[in-house]
Write a protein that holds these residues in place. Structure first.
Motif, PDB file in Angstrom:
ATOM      1  N   ASP A 138      -5.296  15.455 -66.752  1.00 29.67           N
ATOM      2  CA  ASP A 138      -5.433  16.906 -66.792  1.00 29.67           C
ATOM      3  C   ASP A 138      -4.289  17.505 -65.984  1.00 29.67           C
ATOM      4  O   ASP A 138      -4.268  17.443 -64.760  1.00 29.67           O
ATOM      5  CB  ASP A 138      -6.797  17.305 -66.203  1.00 29.67           C
ATOM      6  CG  ASP A 138      -7.036  18.804 -66.239  1.00 29.67           C
ATOM      7  OD1 ASP A 138      -6.337  19.501 -66.992  1.00 29.67           O
ATOM      8  OD2 ASP A 138      -7.936  19.276 -65.511  1.00 29.67           O
ATOM      9  N   MET A 139      -3.316  18.088 -66.699  1.00 23.41           N
ATOM     10  CA  MET A 139      -2.081  18.532 -66.066  1.00 23.41           C
ATOM     11  C   MET A 139      -2.212  19.928 -65.471  1.00 23.41           C
ATOM     12  O   MET A 139      -3.151  20.668 -65.759  1.00 23.41           O
ATOM     13  CB  MET A 139      -0.949  18.553 -67.101  1.00 23.41           C
ATOM     14  CG  MET A 139      -0.755  17.250 -67.838  1.00 23.41           C
ATOM     15  SD  MET A 139      -0.185  15.946 -66.754  1.00 23.41           S
ATOM     16  CE  MET A 139       1.480  16.510 -66.430  1.00 23.41           C
ATOM     17  N   SER A 140      -1.235  20.287 -64.650  1.00 19.76           N
ATOM     18  CA  SER A 140      -1.095  21.670 -64.222  1.00 19.76           C
ATOM     19  C   SER A 140      -0.544  22.457 -65.413  1.00 19.76           C
ATOM     20  O   SER A 140      -0.313  21.915 -66.475  1.00 19.76           O
ATOM     21  CB  SER A 140      -0.150  21.761 -63.020  1.00 19.76           C
ATOM     22  OG  SER A 140       1.099  21.195 -63.339  1.00 19.76           O
ATOM     23  N   ALA A 141      -0.346  23.768 -65.221  1.00 21.21           N
ATOM     24  CA  ALA A 141       0.149  24.604 -66.315  1.00 21.21           C
ATOM     25  C   ALA A 141       1.612  24.278 -66.582  1.00 21.21           C
ATOM     26  O   ALA A 141       2.511  24.887 -66.015  1.00 21.21           O
ATOM     27  CB  ALA A 141      -0.018  26.082 -65.965  1.00 21.21           C
ATOM     28  N   GLY A 142       1.849  23.298 -67.429  1.00 27.24           N
ATOM     29  CA  GLY A 142       3.187  22.809 -67.709  1.00 27.24           C
ATOM     30  C   GLY A 142       3.184  21.298 -67.617  1.00 27.24           C
ATOM     31  O   GLY A 142       2.152  20.665 -67.726  1.00 27.24           O
ATOM     32  N   VAL A 173       7.044  26.022 -74.691  1.00 26.48           N
ATOM     33  CA  VAL A 173       7.860  25.525 -73.579  1.00 26.48           C
ATOM     34  C   VAL A 173       7.499  24.077 -73.265  1.00 26.48           C
ATOM     35  O   VAL A 173       8.381  23.229 -73.069  1.00 26.48           O
ATOM     36  CB  VAL A 173       7.679  26.411 -72.329  1.00 26.48           C
ATOM     37  CG1 VAL A 173       8.313  25.758 -71.114  1.00 26.48           C
ATOM     38  CG2 VAL A 173       8.286  27.786 -72.564  1.00 26.48           C
ATOM     39  N   VAL A 174       6.212  23.781 -73.195  1.00 26.06           N
ATOM     40  CA  VAL A 174       5.769  22.410 -72.929  1.00 26.06           C
ATOM     41  C   VAL A 174       6.280  21.473 -74.019  1.00 26.06           C
ATOM     42  O   VAL A 174       6.794  20.382 -73.733  1.00 26.06           O
ATOM     43  CB  VAL A 174       4.233  22.341 -72.843  1.00 26.06           C
ATOM     44  CG1 VAL A 174       3.780  20.884 -72.769  1.00 26.06           C
ATOM     45  CG2 VAL A 174       3.724  23.103 -71.634  1.00 26.06           C
ATOM     46  N   GLN A 175       6.152  21.895 -75.260  1.00 24.48           N
ATOM     47  CA  GLN A 175       6.618  21.088 -76.384  1.00 24.48           C
ATOM     48  C   GLN A 175       8.112  20.790 -76.270  1.00 24.48           C
ATOM     49  O   GLN A 175       8.555  19.648 -76.441  1.00 24.48           O
ATOM     50  CB  GLN A 175       6.312  21.834 -77.684  1.00 24.48           C
ATOM     51  CG  GLN A 175       6.348  20.986 -78.935  1.00 24.48           C
ATOM     52  CD  GLN A 175       5.898  21.790 -80.147  1.00 24.48           C
ATOM     53  OE1 GLN A 175       6.337  22.922 -80.370  1.00 24.48           O
ATOM     54  NE2 GLN A 175       5.025  21.217 -80.949  1.00 24.48           N
ATOM     55  N   LYS A 176       8.885  21.802 -75.926  1.00 18.81           N
ATOM     56  CA  LYS A 176      10.335  21.643 -75.804  1.00 18.81           C
ATOM     57  C   LYS A 176      10.695  20.709 -74.645  1.00 18.81           C
ATOM     58  O   LYS A 176      11.510  19.783 -74.802  1.00 18.81           O
ATOM     59  CB  LYS A 176      10.985  23.004 -75.601  1.00 18.81           C
ATOM     60  CG  LYS A 176      12.502  22.973 -75.414  1.00 18.81           C
ATOM     61  CD  LYS A 176      13.048  24.395 -75.305  1.00 18.81           C
ATOM     62  CE  LYS A 176      14.575  24.388 -75.139  1.00 18.81           C
ATOM     63  NZ  LYS A 176      14.982  23.824 -73.842  1.00 18.81           N
ATOM     64  N   LEU A 177      10.080  20.930 -73.472  1.00 15.83           N
ATOM     65  CA  LEU A 177      10.391  20.099 -72.308  1.00 15.83           C
ATOM     66  C   LEU A 177       9.990  18.647 -72.543  1.00 15.83           C
ATOM     67  O   LEU A 177      10.713  17.722 -72.158  1.00 15.83           O
ATOM     68  CB  LEU A 177       9.675  20.649 -71.075  1.00 15.83           C
ATOM     69  CG  LEU A 177      10.192  21.967 -70.514  1.00 15.83           C
ATOM     70  CD1 LEU A 177       9.306  22.440 -69.373  1.00 15.83           C
ATOM     71  CD2 LEU A 177      11.631  21.850 -70.057  1.00 15.83           C
ATOM     72  N   ALA A 178       8.845  18.451 -73.163  1.00 11.30           N
ATOM     73  CA  ALA A 178       8.384  17.088 -73.420  1.00 11.30           C
ATOM     74  C   ALA A 178       9.362  16.342 -74.314  1.00 11.30           C
ATOM     75  O   ALA A 178       9.691  15.174 -74.066  1.00 11.30           O
ATOM     76  CB  ALA A 178       7.000  17.125 -74.043  1.00 11.30           C
ATOM     77  N   ARG A 179       9.846  17.009 -75.323  1.00 12.12           N
ATOM     78  CA  ARG A 179      10.762  16.345 -76.250  1.00 12.12           C
ATOM     79  C   ARG A 179      12.120  16.104 -75.619  1.00 12.12           C
ATOM     80  O   ARG A 179      12.807  15.138 -75.941  1.00 12.12           O
ATOM     81  CB  ARG A 179      10.868  17.160 -77.537  1.00 12.12           C
ATOM     82  CG  ARG A 179       9.591  16.999 -78.372  1.00 12.12           C
ATOM     83  CD  ARG A 179       9.514  17.861 -79.590  1.00 12.12           C
ATOM     84  NE  ARG A 179       8.309  17.509 -80.352  1.00 12.12           N
ATOM     85  CZ  ARG A 179       7.773  18.267 -81.281  1.00 12.12           C
ATOM     86  NH1 ARG A 179       8.323  19.420 -81.583  1.00 12.12           N
ATOM     87  NH2 ARG A 179       6.678  17.877 -81.923  1.00 12.12           N
ATOM     88  N   ILE A 183       9.591  12.471 -75.233  1.00  8.28           N
ATOM     89  CA  ILE A 183       8.220  12.357 -75.737  1.00  8.28           C
ATOM     90  C   ILE A 183       8.140  13.152 -77.030  1.00  8.28           C
ATOM     91  O   ILE A 183       8.025  14.378 -77.028  1.00  8.28           O
ATOM     92  CB  ILE A 183       7.192  12.899 -74.718  1.00  8.28           C
ATOM     93  CG1 ILE A 183       7.383  12.233 -73.363  1.00  8.28           C
ATOM     94  CG2 ILE A 183       5.773  12.692 -75.216  1.00  8.28           C
ATOM     95  CD1 ILE A 183       6.540  12.842 -72.260  1.00  8.28           C
ATOM     96  N   GLU A 184       8.209  12.447 -78.152  1.00 13.24           N
ATOM     97  CA  GLU A 184       8.217  13.127 -79.444  1.00 13.24           C
ATOM     98  C   GLU A 184       6.814  13.499 -79.910  1.00 13.24           C
ATOM     99  O   GLU A 184       6.632  14.418 -80.706  1.00 13.24           O
ATOM    100  CB  GLU A 184       8.890  12.231 -80.491  1.00 13.24           C
ATOM    101  CG  GLU A 184      10.363  11.979 -80.236  1.00 13.24           C
ATOM    102  CD  GLU A 184      11.187  13.258 -80.309  1.00 13.24           C
ATOM    103  OE1 GLU A 184      10.795  14.173 -81.071  1.00 13.24           O
ATOM    104  OE2 GLU A 184      12.204  13.344 -79.599  1.00 13.24           O
ATOM    105  N   ASN A 185       5.824  12.772 -79.412  1.00 12.31           N
ATOM    106  CA  ASN A 185       4.463  12.951 -79.895  1.00 12.31           C
ATOM    107  C   ASN A 185       3.756  14.034 -79.085  1.00 12.31           C
ATOM    108  O   ASN A 185       3.036  13.749 -78.134  1.00 12.31           O
ATOM    109  CB  ASN A 185       3.704  11.617 -79.811  1.00 12.31           C
ATOM    110  CG  ASN A 185       2.422  11.648 -80.597  1.00 12.31           C
ATOM    111  OD1 ASN A 185       2.204  12.505 -81.446  1.00 12.31           O
ATOM    112  ND2 ASN A 185       1.560  10.702 -80.305  1.00 12.31           N
ATOM    113  N   VAL A 186       3.998  15.284 -79.456  1.00 11.73           N
ATOM    114  CA  VAL A 186       3.405  16.430 -78.774  1.00 11.73           C
ATOM    115  C   VAL A 186       2.554  17.181 -79.794  1.00 11.73           C
ATOM    116  O   VAL A 186       3.073  17.691 -80.790  1.00 11.73           O
ATOM    117  CB  VAL A 186       4.487  17.368 -78.194  1.00 11.73           C
ATOM    118  CG1 VAL A 186       3.837  18.487 -77.389  1.00 11.73           C
ATOM    119  CG2 VAL A 186       5.473  16.586 -77.340  1.00 11.73           C
TER     120      VAL A 186
END
Length: 259
Positions: A138-142, A173-179, A183-186
């Motif tokens: 369970d992450m923080s906001a981001g 934003v989360v999707q962009k930072l993860a990739r 991490i492609e699987n968002v």
């Protein structure tokens, strides 16, 4: 499998995380429920005893353990400390679920927190890389915690998004930072849906293949999520539609993430 749950504050990350932990545990998986949110409410949502939760020291604040694992005082320290016993000794267990409280990663400033961050990353990497059990974080906001060397080994980031401009912006934003971290699987989970128009709003902002489902807003369920139950998390606490989302996630992960 390792799933990090992210999204804007108040969007329902903790409730979704607890639902997933319960469903995986019910199916016989051994679950690590890791609270990486500063609000630290995942344990309560899972129905763990408040007194026991109050007794847990966040991983990042274990000064004596950090010193021991990092090689003691001084300027030199291990960047890969052995931490397997920390996972066993500093978690609460209820059934198939082991709960751990991470605490905030220390920021720069007047003091150096290199040891703390190395220790915390070692614990996370042990969970996220070495173990065969399910990890629900369970992450923080981001995705702050994943930007500091812990992204490797995460199978999926599940971004909980409500149908608002702010919810969509944070999810993007989360999707962009993860990739950017590789991490492609968002995947996107629409939450607190009240009408079909809100589903269409989310569909217009994300690719259809990235959306794993929608959860309708149910007043009684959300009210129960804020109450303490002497019996802990129960089947009636599940969000309507969550079991279908769970099955889709399992299918995606079993196929290598649905990439």
């Amino acid at each position: 499998m390792k799933i990090a749950v992210s999204g804007k504050g108040g969007v329902g990350k903790t409730t979704v995380s607890a639902n997933l932990a319960f469903l995986f545990a019910r199916e016989g998986y051994h679950v690590f429920a890791l609270d990486a949110d500063p609000d630290a409410s995942l344990g309560l949502t899972l129905g763990l005893d408040p007194g026991e939760l109050d007794s847990i020291t966040p991983l990042v604040e274990m000064k004596e353990v950090i010193e021991e694992k990092s090689g003691g005082g001084g300027a030199f320290y291990s960047i890969n400390p052995e931490v397997e016993d920390v996972i066993d000794n500093y978690s609460l267990q209820k059934g198939n679920i082991k709960f751990m409280l991470m605490g905030g990663i220390k920021q720069g400033g007047s003091a150096c927190y290199c040891k703390e961050n190395s220790f915390l990353n070692a614990v996370l990497n042990s969970l996220l890389l070495d173990k065969k059990e399910i990890v629900i974080m369970d992450m923080s906001a981001g995705i702050e915690h994943l930007t500091r060397g812990t992204a490797e080994g995460v199978d999926m980031i599940l971004v909980v998004a409500e149908p608002t401009r702010a919810g969509v912006k944070t999810a993007g934003v989360v999707q962009k930072l993860a990739r950017e971290l590789g991490i492609e699987n968002v995947k996107i989970l629409g939450n607190k849906i009240r009408k079909e128009q809100e589903k269409e709003f989310l569909r217009s902002n994300f690719k259809e293949e990235d959306i794993v489902g929608f959860l309708n807003y149910q007043e009684d369920v959300w009210e129960r999520s804020m109450e303490m139950s002497p019996h802990g998390f129960a089947p009636e606490d599940l969000l309507p539609g969550m079991e279908e989302v769970y099955q889709k996630l399992v299918t995606l992960l079993s196929k290598g993430g649905g990439k």
